[in-house]
Scaffold this motif. Sequence first.
Motif, short mmCIF file in Angstrom:
data_model
loop_
_atom_site.label_atom_id
_atom_site.label_comp_id
_atom_site.label_asym_id
_atom_site.label_seq_id
_atom_site.Cartn_x
_atom_site.Cartn_y
_atom_site.Cartn_z
N LEU A 78 0.83 -1.21 0.00
CA LEU A 78 0.00 0.00 0.00
C LEU A 78 0.86 1.26 0.00
CD1 LEU A 78 -2.89 -0.83 2.53
CD2 LEU A 78 -2.93 -0.94 0.03
N SER A 79 2.01 1.19 0.67
CA SER A 79 2.87 2.36 0.75
C SER A 79 3.42 2.75 -0.61
CB SER A 79 4.02 2.12 1.74
OG SER A 79 4.99 1.24 1.20
N THR A 80 3.54 1.80 -1.54
CA THR A 80 4.02 2.15 -2.87
C THR A 80 3.04 3.08 -3.57
OG1 THR A 80 2.99 0.20 -3.92
CG2 THR A 80 5.22 -0.06 -3.08
N PHE A 81 1.73 2.84 -3.38
CA PHE A 81 0.74 3.73 -3.97
C PHE A 81 0.70 5.07 -3.25
CE2 PHE A 81 -0.93 -0.46 -5.22
CZ PHE A 81 -1.05 -0.26 -6.59
N ALA A 82 0.85 5.04 -1.92
CA ALA A 82 0.87 6.30 -1.16
C ALA A 82 2.06 7.16 -1.56
CB ALA A 82 0.91 5.99 0.34
N SER A 83 3.23 6.54 -1.70
CA SER A 83 4.43 7.28 -2.09
C SER A 83 4.32 7.79 -3.52
CB SER A 83 5.67 6.39 -1.95
OG SER A 83 5.83 5.95 -0.61
N MET A 84 3.74 6.99 -4.40
CA MET A 84 3.57 7.41 -5.78
C MET A 84 2.62 8.61 -5.86
SD MET A 84 2.56 5.15 -9.14
CE MET A 84 0.95 4.67 -8.52
N GLN A 85 1.57 8.58 -5.05
CA GLN A 85 0.63 9.71 -5.03
C GLN A 85 1.33 10.99 -4.59
OE1 GLN A 85 -2.41 9.40 -2.01
NE2 GLN A 85 -3.81 10.72 -3.12
N ILE A 86 2.15 10.90 -3.56
CA ILE A 86 2.89 12.07 -3.08
C ILE A 86 3.84 12.60 -4.15
CG2 ILE A 86 4.62 12.84 -1.41
CD1 ILE A 86 3.36 10.92 0.60
N ARG A 87 4.50 11.68 -4.85
CA ARG A 87 5.46 12.08 -5.88
C ARG A 87 4.76 12.74 -7.06
NH1 ARG A 87 9.42 8.16 -9.39
NH2 ARG A 87 10.63 9.79 -10.37
N LEU A 88 3.59 12.23 -7.43
CA LEU A 88 2.85 12.81 -8.55
C LEU A 88 2.31 14.20 -8.19
CD1 LEU A 88 0.89 9.72 -9.92
CD2 LEU A 88 2.91 10.83 -10.89
N ILE A 89 1.88 14.36 -6.95
CA ILE A 89 1.45 15.69 -6.51
C ILE A 89 2.63 16.66 -6.54
CG2 ILE A 89 0.63 17.01 -4.51
CD1 ILE A 89 -1.06 14.60 -3.75
N SER A 99 -1.19 -9.71 -6.73
CA SER A 99 -2.45 -9.56 -7.45
C SER A 99 -3.15 -8.26 -7.08
CB SER A 99 -3.36 -10.76 -7.14
OG SER A 99 -4.63 -10.59 -7.73
N VAL A 100 -3.17 -7.93 -5.79
CA VAL A 100 -3.81 -6.68 -5.36
C VAL A 100 -3.05 -5.48 -5.93
CG1 VAL A 100 -4.36 -5.23 -3.36
CG2 VAL A 100 -4.77 -7.69 -3.27
N PHE A 101 -1.72 -5.58 -5.96
CA PHE A 101 -0.93 -4.48 -6.53
C PHE A 101 -1.25 -4.29 -8.00
CE2 PHE A 101 2.75 -2.99 -8.90
CZ PHE A 101 3.05 -1.81 -8.23
N GLU A 102 -1.34 -5.39 -8.76
CA GLU A 102 -1.63 -5.28 -10.19
C GLU A 102 -3.01 -4.68 -10.42
OE1 GLU A 102 0.29 -5.67 -12.72
OE2 GLU A 102 1.99 -6.26 -11.50
N ASN A 103 -3.98 -5.06 -9.58
CA ASN A 103 -5.31 -4.48 -9.70
C ASN A 103 -5.26 -2.98 -9.40
OD1 ASN A 103 -6.48 -6.95 -10.32
ND2 ASN A 103 -7.01 -7.41 -8.20
N GLY A 104 -4.50 -2.60 -8.38
CA GLY A 104 -4.36 -1.20 -8.05
C GLY A 104 -3.66 -0.42 -9.15
N ARG A 105 -2.63 -1.01 -9.73
CA ARG A 105 -1.92 -0.34 -10.82
C ARG A 105 -2.84 -0.15 -12.02
NH1 ARG A 105 3.63 -2.54 -13.59
NH2 ARG A 105 2.42 -4.46 -13.83
N SER A 106 -3.62 -1.16 -12.36
CA SER A 106 -4.54 -1.04 -13.49
C SER A 106 -5.57 0.06 -13.23
CB SER A 106 -5.25 -2.37 -13.73
OG SER A 106 -4.32 -3.39 -14.06
N HIS A 107 -6.03 0.14 -11.99
CA HIS A 107 -7.02 1.17 -11.64
C HIS A 107 -6.41 2.57 -11.77
CE1 HIS A 107 -10.41 3.05 -9.61
NE2 HIS A 107 -9.55 3.67 -8.82
N VAL A 108 -5.18 2.73 -11.29
CA VAL A 108 -4.52 4.04 -11.37
C VAL A 108 -4.33 4.46 -12.82
CG1 VAL A 108 -2.35 5.27 -10.95
CG2 VAL A 108 -3.37 3.90 -9.13
N LEU A 109 -3.84 3.56 -13.67
CA LEU A 109 -3.61 3.89 -15.07
C LEU A 109 -4.92 4.17 -15.80
CD1 LEU A 109 -0.81 1.30 -15.94
CD2 LEU A 109 -0.55 3.75 -15.54
#
Length: 293
Positions: free
Chosen positions: A128-139, A218-228
């Motif tokens: 989950l922290s990978t998505f949180a960190s990515m969000q911060i970096r994109l902001i 699997s959850v990470f891949e689903n999250g990545r697909s949702h973000v893209l």
Amino acid sequence: NFSDTVSQLKHVADLMRQPESKERLLKTCFQGPLGQGLSHDIKAFCGHVYEERWGTVSDCTLQILQCEGSLRHMWSLERYINCATAPGEGDGQVVQGQGAETRAGSVNLEAASNAISDPFFWAFLHMLSTFASMQIRLISWAEGCPCHWSLMEDRSADLPTELKRLCGDCPMRGRRAADLASGKFHSIVQEMCEINAARLVMNLPPTITEAERLTIISVFENGRSHVLFQMALKLSHWEAFPWLTFGASCQDVETSKQILQDLLACECSDPLVEFAKQDHVQDERSEEHTSEL
């Protein structure tokens, strides 16, 4: 698994945030020189979880991972219970039992303890922290500027304070239309996802089972697909005129030329497109006049 982990995260956050439970945690599990030395992050923790808001989940995840080593090394359910049930220590403020409800001034002690002792819980939080960190970096990218991003990216902590201030005061901050129209932002998001996917697979702990490993991936891949998908959906208008016009001013020469050619050939009657076409024609006439001279 996501909802279960978020529920566990909420219980652990309640244990660490609420004044009564935090004080008892520090008194029972973080006594002695070693405990006191590891208690700084516990004292500073202030995260909370509201399941319906991703912002609270991501912030709490990043905060609690700062305390991971301290908690996993020092936590003891037995020591905590002995203090919690001692006479005069505020009986009823800490609830033990699988069916215990989390309420104001109380924590579900057993649920929090199970989470702290579960390697899968921590591995899932790191995902989950990978998505949180990515969000911060994109902001940070969106609020930054094209001229200083390469300097600030991943190095802001090492830069002198004065240089940070100058970068922060750049008049080009937030002016990302050219990068959005040229597709650079989408490329950055894809690159982040690929890098995070590789790091996740490499850093998953050996203490979790193969089934748990596959679940996290699997959850990470689903999250990545949702973000893209969300990025493509919300930014798709930048791929068409008149918004694509801004891409002609991007820093990549080949991309800029291609967009300019498409601009001159397009039939869009938007004032922005018409203005850009007229401006380009004037520039060409000016160049021809200069060459004649």
